[in-house]
Scaffold this active site. Structure first.
Site, short mmCIF file in Angstrom:
data_model
loop_
_atom_site.label_atom_id
_atom_site.label_comp_id
_atom_site.label_asym_id
_atom_site.label_seq_id
_atom_site.Cartn_x
_atom_site.Cartn_y
_atom_site.Cartn_z
N LYS A 88 0.85 -1.19 0.00
CA LYS A 88 0.00 0.00 0.00
C LYS A 88 0.89 1.23 0.00
O LYS A 88 2.03 1.19 0.47
CB LYS A 88 -0.88 0.03 1.26
CG LYS A 88 -2.10 0.92 1.12
CD LYS A 88 -3.26 0.14 0.53
CE LYS A 88 -4.53 0.92 0.49
NZ LYS A 88 -5.67 0.03 0.21
N1 GLU Z 1 -7.38 0.10 -3.05
C1 GLU Z 1 -8.16 -1.07 -3.30
C2 GLU Z 1 -8.21 -1.95 -2.06
O1 GLU Z 1 -8.06 -1.48 -0.97
C3 GLU Z 1 -7.72 -1.82 -4.55
C4 GLU Z 1 -6.28 -2.23 -4.58
C5 GLU Z 1 -5.83 -2.78 -5.93
O2 GLU Z 1 -6.64 -2.86 -6.86
O3 GLU Z 1 -4.66 -3.11 -6.02
O4 GLU Z 1 -8.49 -3.12 -2.14
#
Ligand code: GLU
Length: 436
Positions: free
Chosen positions: A126
């Site tokens: 993240k």
């Molecule tokens: N931000 C989204 C989540 O928390 C998607 C992450 C992604 O598609 O890599 O799952």
């Protein structure tokens, strides 16, 4: 069990570096408590459980940009790879004024769990920048995004770590990230981010995928508890890409969306809000505030609204020990990441309210991100029907497997999801072994 496990976590906390200490409350502390709860179910793999309590890598970057008025501004950015045992890091990037390293660490860990829970060949990662993007012009936002991408360029890549949208980031930001990485590499690398515009190798269905996944697991869970969706009253917190789409799909299925809360306020209508009209209002005015065909409620009253399904789809730590008692819903579907604290989880459990946890409920977004990544690698693009059908199948199968584990061990769906996911991660960890 939960309490004794939580106190074990505190007892052992002196072994951990201070920034990993669960006594420092917040999302990372919550995540550590969730790991403690799953440890007794991991059998011999619990030998490796410390792996889950530490991010593999965490990078803090300075992001300096020139503002439109000619002055310089510095923002703090992060990219954390929690685990890469099952594949490259994968997870979004959020732009928010309250982002911290500890929050990004928790969000990266929840991505590891989520990706393993739906069996995607990814680890968890993240990123984030501590900034309120609403205060920036489009040019400033582009410069911020490009400099951040360049700074985290030492970690990311189509086979290393693949960012995507999250809170306050979107397709345009992914386009700038893809372009910046590609310019630095000297080759167009569409697979370095997902959630891109369709014209740059994005996937059909990606924009709606998280909300569609929330709706799909909601349907499955409703069936298990004998709740008829067409008769269900729904309350949604957050009306963006997740909450807005989920509300639209539930309303299309015949449910009544009675309350919506976002950063601007809370609107309520017992006979049902007109969801398409509310979406239109939000796209024009930036929030649900001032939506005339509805009543305005004081924000604190949102949690006590009479409803069957509550969907927190905004930020972390919204359902806490101080409001969990007021919730009237029969089930909570977590569209957001980390919206329920462990104390609130226990209260809801005791009150017989089913919680469908984030790590399965909002996995639809990253599932279609996976489809996008696969399509980019093969340069062969699928139809929207094909994408939605595959998404629904993956979500249903994952939910069924988790439900079974929850039944077998008499544990919450969250602990069941952690059992499934942590077992997969630690099996991979054990098979790969320690290097050197
Ligand atoms: N931000 C989204 C989540 O928390 C998607 C992450 C992604 O598609 O890599 O799952």
């Amino acid at each position: 069990m939960s309490n004794s496990n939580a106190s074990n976590a505190f007892k052992r906390s002196h072994d951990l570096p201070s920034y990993l200490n669960p006594e420092h409350l917040g999302p990372w502390g919550i995540y550590l408590q969730q790991v403690e709860r799953v440890t007794p179910y991991l059998g011999s793999l619990s030998r490796w459980v410390e792996t889950l309590k530490r991010p593999k890598r965490a990078l803090i970057v300075d992001v300096p940009i020139e503002l439109d008025n000619g002055t310089m501004a510095h923002f703090e950015g992060y990219r954390v790879q929690h685990n890469t045992s099952r594949g490259p890091g994968k997870g979004g990037v959020r732009f928010h004024q309250d982002v911290t390293l500890s929050e990004v660490m928790a969000l990266s860990a929840w991505m590891s769990v989520k990706n393993a829970a739906v069996n995607l060949p990814f680890g968890g990662a993240k990123g984030g920048i501590r900034v309120d993007p609403k205060t920036l012009s489009r040019g400033e936002l582009e410069r911020l995004t490009r400099r951040y991408t360049s700074e985290i360029g030492i970690l990311i890549g189509p086979t290393k770590d693949i960012p995507a949208p999250d809170v306050n980031t979107n397709e345009q930001i992914m386009a700038w990230m893809m372009d910046t990485y590609s310019m630095n590499e000297g080759a167009t690398a569409s697979g370095v981010v997902t959630g891109k515009p369709i014209a740059l190798g994005g996937s059909l269905g990606r924009r709606e995928a998280t909300g569609r996944g929330v709706y799909t697991v909601g349907q499955e869970a409703a069936q298990h508890i004998g709740l008829d969706i067409t008769q269900a009253k729904i309350a949604v917190q957050g009306f963006g890409n997740v909450g807005g789409i989920a509300a639209k799909l539930f309303a299309q299925a015949g449910a009544t969306v009675v309350a919506v809360q976002d950063h601007g306020g809370t609107v309520y209508k017992a006979s049902g809000l007109d969801v398409p009209a509310l979406l239109q209002h939000v796209s024009q005015h930036g929030s649900v505030k001032g939506f005339a065909p509805a009543e305005t409620l004081p924000d604190g009253q949102f949690w006590a609204v009479d409803c069957d399904i509550l969907i927190p789809a905004a930020l972390e730590q919204q359902i806490t020990a101080s409001n969990a008692d007021q919730i009237k819903a029969r089930m909570v579907i977590e569209g957001a990441n980390g919206p329920t604290t462990p104390e609130a989880d226990d209260i809801l459990h005791e009150r017989g309210i089913l919680v469908v946890p984030d790590v399965i409920a909002n996995a639809g977004g990253v599932t279609v991100s996976y489809f996008e990544w696969v399509q980019d690698f093969s340069s062969f693009f699928w139809s929207e029907d094909e994408i939605n059908a595959r998404l629904v199948r993956i979500m249903r199968e994952a939910f069924a497997a988790i439900w079974q584990v929850s039944d077998e061990h008499r544990v919450s769906l969250r602990t069941a999801t952690f059992i499934v996911a942590c077992t997969r991660i630690l099996q991979a960890r054990e098979l790969r072994g320690l290097y050197p």
